[in-house]
Scaffold this motif. Structure first.
Motif, short mmCIF file in Angstrom:
data_model
loop_
_atom_site.label_atom_id
_atom_site.label_comp_id
_atom_site.label_asym_id
_atom_site.label_seq_id
_atom_site.Cartn_x
_atom_site.Cartn_y
_atom_site.Cartn_z
N THR A 15 0.83 -1.22 0.00
CA THR A 15 0.00 0.00 0.00
C THR A 15 0.86 1.26 0.00
O THR A 15 0.60 2.21 0.74
CB THR A 15 -1.00 0.02 1.19
OG1 THR A 15 -0.30 -0.22 2.42
CG2 THR A 15 -2.09 -1.02 1.00
N ASN A 89 3.83 -3.67 7.23
CA ASN A 89 3.91 -3.80 5.77
C ASN A 89 5.22 -4.47 5.36
O ASN A 89 5.26 -5.24 4.40
CB ASN A 89 3.78 -2.43 5.11
CG ASN A 89 2.38 -1.87 5.22
OD1 ASN A 89 1.40 -2.60 5.13
ND2 ASN A 89 2.27 -0.57 5.42
N TYR A 124 -1.98 -10.92 -1.95
CA TYR A 124 -2.59 -10.49 -0.70
C TYR A 124 -1.95 -11.26 0.46
O TYR A 124 -1.90 -12.50 0.45
CB TYR A 124 -4.10 -10.75 -0.70
CG TYR A 124 -4.83 -10.07 0.44
CD1 TYR A 124 -5.35 -8.79 0.29
CD2 TYR A 124 -4.99 -10.71 1.67
CE1 TYR A 124 -6.01 -8.15 1.33
CE2 TYR A 124 -5.65 -10.08 2.71
CZ TYR A 124 -6.16 -8.81 2.54
OH TYR A 124 -6.81 -8.19 3.57
N SER A 224 2.04 4.59 3.85
CA SER A 224 1.30 3.58 4.61
C SER A 224 2.15 3.13 5.78
O SER A 224 3.39 3.17 5.72
CB SER A 224 0.95 2.38 3.73
OG SER A 224 0.24 1.39 4.45
N SER A 251 -7.49 3.03 5.86
CA SER A 251 -7.00 3.51 4.57
C SER A 251 -5.96 4.60 4.73
O SER A 251 -6.29 5.77 4.95
CB SER A 251 -8.18 4.04 3.73
OG SER A 251 -9.11 3.01 3.47
N GLY A 254 -1.74 5.31 0.71
CA GLY A 254 -1.31 4.38 -0.33
C GLY A 254 -2.26 3.26 -0.65
O GLY A 254 -1.96 2.45 -1.54
N GLY A 255 -3.40 3.17 0.01
CA GLY A 255 -4.31 2.06 -0.29
C GLY A 255 -5.18 1.69 0.88
O GLY A 255 -5.43 2.51 1.77
N GLU A 256 -5.61 0.44 0.92
CA GLU A 256 -6.52 -0.02 1.97
C GLU A 256 -5.97 -1.26 2.65
O GLU A 256 -5.49 -2.20 1.99
CB GLU A 256 -7.90 -0.33 1.39
CG GLU A 256 -8.92 -0.76 2.43
CD GLU A 256 -10.30 -0.99 1.84
OE1 GLU A 256 -11.11 -1.68 2.49
OE2 GLU A 256 -10.56 -0.50 0.72
N LEU A 257 -6.03 -1.27 3.98
CA LEU A 257 -5.60 -2.39 4.79
C LEU A 257 -6.78 -2.92 5.59
O LEU A 257 -7.71 -2.17 5.91
CB LEU A 257 -4.49 -1.97 5.75
CG LEU A 257 -3.18 -1.53 5.09
CD1 LEU A 257 -2.30 -0.78 6.09
CD2 LEU A 257 -2.43 -2.73 4.51
N GLY A 271 -3.37 -7.06 3.50
CA GLY A 271 -3.34 -6.13 2.39
C GLY A 271 -2.41 -6.61 1.30
O GLY A 271 -1.76 -7.66 1.43
#
Length: 288
Positions: A15, A89, A124, A224, A251, A254-257, A271
């Protein structure tokens, strides 16, 4: 500064939280200097596939595939040369890297914060994040009492350790906070003897949260932060904003977790982990 030789690397992001990945079998005598040089956002590593230079850290990974499930020893060296005990991450990236090499969907990740189990399905990755702790000695705090909704600098924060310390502030709108301005005084507050990541979050109106994090060791905002996402949900539960054991969407820019913080047991972070490309990096040393 001179180049001694080169080592192969891979570039991943989770992310938007991006990492240079180096096999620990490849010799890098001065890991802190390697990270400081190649993570630099102005002059660091670049790929033809991406116009973004540098990285949020270097993951030195050692695969031990004789175990079942395979294990990967993860050492994250941050852009300032320090070693982070845990990175959500980064752990997901480490799992993706190891799972591909071991041809498996389950990996154990050895980190300075403990061993974490991860599962990988395509791109994922879900990873165990341990049990969040508000205890002063775990955060750690220079105090004998938990820090819950207390004024520190310009924010009202709650302190929690999700592998690394976080000072979390629930605000009305994350975009309304000048994070680069308000975070440093909190990150370096005497109350946090080892420093703290500064994470802000606001409800997204759908049961989840938007998140921004100023990361210790990066010394700036990242796209993120996985430990920060877990910290957001842990604090939200502590403050009564979230109930139950269902996954919560968090969120960052950089994206969604997906984050699960159960009433009992380990938190989970899920994610995407995306391979961006490969290259060769100079092994650097300082001339004396």
């Amino acid at each position: 500064m001179s180049a001694l030789n080169t080592v192969p690397f891979e570039k991943f992001h989770g992310t938007g939280n991006d990492f240079v990945v180096v096999d620990a079998e490849d010799p890098v005598p001065d890991r802190p200097e390697f990270a400081r040089t190649h993570c630099d956002r102005d002059a660091g590593i670049s790929l033809t596939e991406s116009d973004r230079r540098g990285a949020d850290g270097v993951l030195f990974l050692a695969l031990e595939d004789r175990y079942d499930p395979p294990r990967v020893v993860m050492t994250l060296v941050q852009p300032d040369g320090s070693v982070a005990a845990m990175c959500g991450n980064g752990a997901r990236v480490a799992a993706a890297w190891a799972a591909e090499r071991a041809e498996t969907t389950e990996v154990m990740i050895d980190t300075p914060a403990g061993t974490r189990r991860a599962t990988v399905e395509d791109d994922y990755v879900s990873v165990e994040m341990g049990v969040p702790s508000f205890a002063p000695r775990d955060v750690p705090l220079d105090s004998g009492e938990e820090l819950v909704e207390a004024e520190v600098g310009d924010l009202t924060v709650t302190a929690v350790n999700t592998g690394v310390p976080h000072a979390v502030a629930i605000v009305d709108d994350v975009d309304g906070v000048d994070l680069e301005s308000v975070a440093p005084s909190i990150r370096h507050a005497p109350l946090f003897p080892e420093g703290a990541n500064v994470t802000i979050a606001s409800p997204d109106g759908n049961g989840g949260f938007r998140q921004r994090t100023f990361e210790r060791g990066v010394e700036g905002e990242t796209q993120s932060c996985g430990t920060g996402a877990v910290a957001v949900v842990a604090v939200a539960k502590r403050l009564g904003l979230v109930e139950g054991d269902d996954p919560v969407s968090v969120s960052p820019p950089g994206g969604e977790l997906s984050v699960t913080v159960p009433d009992e047991g380990t938190a989970l972070l899920g994610g995407p982990a995306v391979h961006e490309g490969d290259g060769e990096a100079d092994v650097v040393f300082r001339q004396r």
